[in-house]
Design a protein around this motif. Structure first.
Motif, PDB file in Angstrom:
ATOM      1  N   PRO A  39      -5.607  16.224  30.101  1.00  0.00           N
ATOM      2  CA  PRO A  39      -7.018  16.192  29.686  1.00  0.00           C
ATOM      3  C   PRO A  39      -7.314  15.126  28.639  1.00  0.00           C
ATOM      4  N   CYS A  40      -6.354  14.854  27.781  1.00  0.00           N
ATOM      5  CA  CYS A  40      -6.577  13.819  26.761  1.00  0.00           C
ATOM      6  C   CYS A  40      -6.747  12.438  27.387  1.00  0.00           C
ATOM      7  N   LEU A  41      -5.984  12.144  28.432  1.00  0.00           N
ATOM      8  CA  LEU A  41      -6.130  10.869  29.121  1.00  0.00           C
ATOM      9  C   LEU A  41      -7.518  10.736  29.748  1.00  0.00           C
ATOM     10  N   LEU A  42      -8.037  11.820  30.300  1.00  0.00           N
ATOM     11  CA  LEU A  42      -9.380  11.783  30.896  1.00  0.00           C
ATOM     12  C   LEU A  42     -10.450  11.586  29.826  1.00  0.00           C
ATOM     13  N   ILE A  43     -10.309  12.277  28.703  1.00  0.00           N
ATOM     14  CA  ILE A  43     -11.267  12.117  27.607  1.00  0.00           C
ATOM     15  C   ILE A  43     -11.230  10.694  27.065  1.00  0.00           C
ATOM     16  N   GLU A  44     -10.022  10.150  26.922  1.00  0.00           N
ATOM     17  CA  GLU A  44      -9.867   8.772  26.436  1.00  0.00           C
ATOM     18  C   GLU A  44     -10.547   7.786  27.379  1.00  0.00           C
ATOM     19  N   ALA A  45     -10.434   8.007  28.678  1.00  0.00           N
ATOM     20  CA  ALA A  45     -11.068   7.123  29.657  1.00  0.00           C
ATOM     21  C   ALA A  45     -12.584   7.142  29.506  1.00  0.00           C
ATOM     22  N   VAL A  46     -13.149   8.334  29.352  1.00  0.00           N
ATOM     23  CA  VAL A  46     -14.602   8.456  29.189  1.00  0.00           C
ATOM     24  C   VAL A  46     -15.061   7.755  27.911  1.00  0.00           C
ATOM     25  N   GLY A  47     -14.345   7.974  26.823  1.00  0.00           N
ATOM     26  CA  GLY A  47     -14.726   7.376  25.555  1.00  0.00           C
ATOM     27  C   GLY A  47     -14.630   5.864  25.561  1.00  0.00           C
ATOM     28  N   THR A  48     -13.532   5.340  26.092  1.00  0.00           N
ATOM     29  CA  THR A  48     -13.350   3.888  26.123  1.00  0.00           C
ATOM     30  C   THR A  48     -14.429   3.221  26.971  1.00  0.00           C
ATOM     31  N   GLY A  49     -14.731   3.808  28.123  1.00  0.00           N
ATOM     32  CA  GLY A  49     -15.788   3.249  28.952  1.00  0.00           C
ATOM     33  C   GLY A  49     -17.138   3.282  28.264  1.00  0.00           C
ATOM     34  N   SER A  50     -17.367   4.279  27.429  1.00  0.00           N
ATOM     35  CA  SER A  50     -18.646   4.411  26.728  1.00  0.00           C
ATOM     36  C   SER A  50     -18.849   3.347  25.654  1.00  0.00           C
ATOM     37  N   LEU A  51     -17.763   2.696  25.218  1.00  0.00           N
ATOM     38  CA  LEU A  51     -17.925   1.602  24.248  1.00  0.00           C
ATOM     39  C   LEU A  51     -18.822   0.498  24.799  1.00  0.00           C
ATOM     40  N   ALA A  52     -18.852   0.371  26.104  1.00  0.00           N
ATOM     41  CA  ALA A  52     -19.710  -0.650  26.722  1.00  0.00           C
ATOM     42  C   ALA A  52     -21.183  -0.374  26.457  1.00  0.00           C
ATOM     43  N   LEU A  53     -21.537   0.875  26.128  1.00  0.00           N
ATOM     44  CA  LEU A  53     -22.935   1.263  25.937  1.00  0.00           C
ATOM     45  C   LEU A  53     -23.339   1.319  24.468  1.00  0.00           C
ATOM     46  N   VAL A  54     -22.417   1.066  23.564  1.00  0.00           N
ATOM     47  CA  VAL A  54     -22.720   1.133  22.134  1.00  0.00           C
ATOM     48  C   VAL A  54     -23.808   0.121  21.775  1.00  0.00           C
ATOM     49  N   ASP A  55     -24.827   0.580  21.024  1.00  0.00           N
ATOM     50  CA  ASP A  55     -25.882  -0.344  20.603  1.00  0.00           C
ATOM     51  C   ASP A  55     -26.341  -0.104  19.171  1.00  0.00           C
ATOM     52  N   SER A  56     -25.642   0.777  18.446  1.00  0.00           N
ATOM     53  CA  SER A  56     -26.017   1.080  17.067  1.00  0.00           C
ATOM     54  C   SER A  56     -24.826   1.694  16.343  1.00  0.00           C
ATOM     55  N   SER A  57     -24.979   1.851  15.037  1.00  0.00           N
ATOM     56  CA  SER A  57     -23.905   2.480  14.260  1.00  0.00           C
ATOM     57  C   SER A  57     -23.692   3.925  14.693  1.00  0.00           C
ATOM     58  N   ALA A  58     -24.801   4.636  14.952  1.00  0.00           N
ATOM     59  CA  ALA A  58     -24.695   6.045  15.345  1.00  0.00           C
ATOM     60  C   ALA A  58     -23.946   6.198  16.660  1.00  0.00           C
ATOM     61  N   SER A  59     -24.276   5.376  17.646  1.00  0.00           N
ATOM     62  CA  SER A  59     -23.595   5.481  18.934  1.00  0.00           C
ATOM     63  C   SER A  59     -22.140   5.047  18.818  1.00  0.00           C
ATOM     64  N   ALA A  60     -21.867   4.087  17.953  1.00  0.00           N
ATOM     65  CA  ALA A  60     -20.483   3.646  17.749  1.00  0.00           C
ATOM     66  C   ALA A  60     -19.646   4.773  17.154  1.00  0.00           C
ATOM     67  N   PHE A  61     -20.199   5.480  16.154  1.00  0.00           N
ATOM     68  CA  PHE A  61     -19.488   6.610  15.566  1.00  0.00           C
ATOM     69  C   PHE A  61     -19.258   7.706  16.611  1.00  0.00           C
ATOM     70  N   ALA A  62     -20.263   7.971  17.436  1.00  0.00           N
ATOM     71  CA  ALA A  62     -20.141   9.026  18.442  1.00  0.00           C
ATOM     72  C   ALA A  62     -19.064   8.690  19.466  1.00  0.00           C
TER      73      ALA A  62
ATOM     74  N   ALA B 299     -11.185   9.266  19.792  1.00  0.00           N
ATOM     75  CA  ALA B 299     -10.199   9.872  18.887  1.00  0.00           C
ATOM     76  C   ALA B 299      -9.728  11.223  19.398  1.00  0.00           C
ATOM     77  N   VAL B 300     -10.642  12.017  19.962  1.00  0.00           N
ATOM     78  CA  VAL B 300     -10.260  13.319  20.518  1.00  0.00           C
ATOM     79  C   VAL B 300      -9.231  13.118  21.628  1.00  0.00           C
ATOM     80  N   GLY B 301      -9.468  12.134  22.485  1.00  0.00           N
ATOM     81  CA  GLY B 301      -8.534  11.875  23.575  1.00  0.00           C
ATOM     82  C   GLY B 301      -7.194  11.356  23.111  1.00  0.00           C
ATOM     83  N   SER B 302      -7.214  10.421  22.171  1.00  0.00           N
ATOM     84  CA  SER B 302      -5.971   9.763  21.772  1.00  0.00           C
ATOM     85  C   SER B 302      -5.150  10.572  20.776  1.00  0.00           C
ATOM     86  N   SER B 303      -5.698  11.658  20.249  1.00  0.00           N
ATOM     87  CA  SER B 303      -5.026  12.401  19.186  1.00  0.00           C
ATOM     88  C   SER B 303      -3.683  12.983  19.607  1.00  0.00           C
ATOM     89  N   ALA B 304      -3.508  13.271  20.904  1.00  0.00           N
ATOM     90  CA  ALA B 304      -2.252  13.889  21.343  1.00  0.00           C
ATOM     91  C   ALA B 304      -1.534  13.090  22.422  1.00  0.00           C
TER      92      ALA B 304
END
Length: 420
Positions: A81-104, A110-115
């Protein structure tokens, strides 16, 4: 040398293939996060450093939980599950457009890569014995960097700060790469289950993090790792990139080629280094790593002193720094996880590996947050002095660890692998 470094079990070999495939995606994005957030998405240097530091803080907070879950339920049920979460998060970096979205988005990553790191190391350790473990961890790292190098050279020819779409593309490709090790692990149903016989999955293992922290040699190893990674690895994405671009005044493409030089050094030297350090003191090797990292930062610092007319020489210093740093990594990569698992027990192996991965979480908070202000002081000279001094202090800590280890734990006794 390659045949000798390969693990005997085919399951471990397939996991190494997953490492290579996912690393290619990682290499597409590794050197560019700070530049992407600042020069493409418009965040200030301080805000970008806080975003990256936040990732380290969340990873740090969740890593102990990951180690506990690995020991209780097995690494497989945590890593997938961590690998799947990491994939979703990394792909979402393409959509970052503000500090708030970058933090999110960095929170999700981080949740994905933690383990992932501790889980994969636990699985690999369970598939190897003491005689081959150091070699296999070294080979794993060589494949990791081969993939990163391939990705880095590819992205160096693609990314352009004037075209945000090029960065979006590489982040989406990075997301896909995280699915590769997940698919391989799914084809190995017998791999990654709970270690330690005689207990049901719903029963906690004997001992816990207090037991791990009472292990004096491991405590000393953690201190060494914290100092070294804070002044070493944690500086790559922010300190190294920012100093190279802002102080040495090289282009992002030079940073990408520097990463390629790092990879070439690791790929060419790793197997030879594995062979040379086998049967020799692991603590001496760790001390040498600190000295090599310090030398690398001194070379980078020299690049920042060169006048604008010496742009080629400055670029060479940036590339040379990365190559020298890579040589140090070839010694650290097999020794650190091998020593961690030599000190660990099966029942607490997940926690030991989680604690080891937490080193990167802690340094991931300190490094990015402090790099920006240190580089801004005295044209980067304060930053160079700090990271050089820190690496040398780490060497002294490594030398003090030797007297706490048995000869076998220190690697001075060669363990011959048993027949399969």
């Amino acid at each position: 040398m390659l045949r000798r470094a390969l693990p005997r079990r085919p399951e471990a070999r397939r996991l190494l293939v997953g490492t290579l495939l996912s690393a290619i995606g990682r290499g597409l994005t590794l050197p560019f996060l700070f530049i992407y957030l600042t020069d493409v998405r418009g965040l200030t240097d301080t805000r970008a450093g806080l975003v990256i530091g936040w990732y380290g803080a969340v990873t740090l907070a969740l890593s102990p939980l990951g180690g506990t879950l690995i020991d209780r339920f097995g690494a497989r049920r945590v890593v997938l599950p961590c690998l799947l979460i990491e994939a979703v998060g990394t792909g979402s970096l393409a959509l970052v457009d503000s500090s708030a979205s970058a933090f999110a988005v960095m929170t999700v990553i981080a949740v994905g890569s933690s383990a992932i790191w501790s889980g994969q190391n636990t699985i690999l350790a369970s598939l190897t014995d003491d005689g081959e473990r150091q070699r296999v961890f070294g080979l794993n790292f060589a494949l990791l960097n081969l993939g990163i190098g391939i990705g880095g050279m590819t992205s160096g020819a693609i990314v352009d700060t004037a075209r945000p779409g090029t960065f979006q593309t590489v982040y989406l490709l990075d997301a896909v790469s995280y699915l590769m090790p997940a698919l391989i692990l799914l084809t190995l149903p017998g791999v990654g289950h709970r270690l330690g016989a005689g207990r049901a999955a719903d029963q906690p293992s004997s001992g816990g993090y207090l037991t791990v922290l009472r292990d004096r040699p491991f405590r000393r190893l953690v201190i060494f790792g914290l100092i070294l990674t804070t002044c070493g690895y944690a500086q790559i994405e922010v300190g190294f990139a920012a100093y190279a671009v802002r102080v040495a005044e090289v282009s992002p493409r030079v940073v990408a080629w520097a990463l390629a030089a790092n990879t070439v050094t690791i790929v060419l030297a790793q197997l030879l280094v594995i062979r040379r350090i086998e049967g020799r003191s692991r603590t001496a090797a760790l001390a040498l790593v600190g000295a090599v990292f310090a030398a690398a930062w001194l070379v980078l610092g020299a690049g920042g002193l060169i006048s604008p007319e010496g742009a080629v020489l400055a670029a060479l210093c940036v590339v040379a720094c990365s190559a020298i740093f890579g040589f140090g990594e070839t010694m650290l990569s097999p020794v650190m996880p091998a020593l961690t698992n030599a000190l660990a027990t099966d029942e607490l192996r997940g926690r030991y590996n989680a604690m080891s991965s937490m080193i990167f979480g802690i340094s991931g908070v300190i490094g990015p947050v402090t790099a920006g202000p240190l580089i801004a002081a005295a044209d980067g000279r304060v930053w160079v002095a700090t990271v050089v001094g820190g690496c040398l202090v780490a060497s002294l800590v490594a030398l003090s660890l030797r007297r706490l280890l048995t000869p076998a734990q220190d690697g001075r006794v060669t363990t011959h692998p048993t027949s399969a």
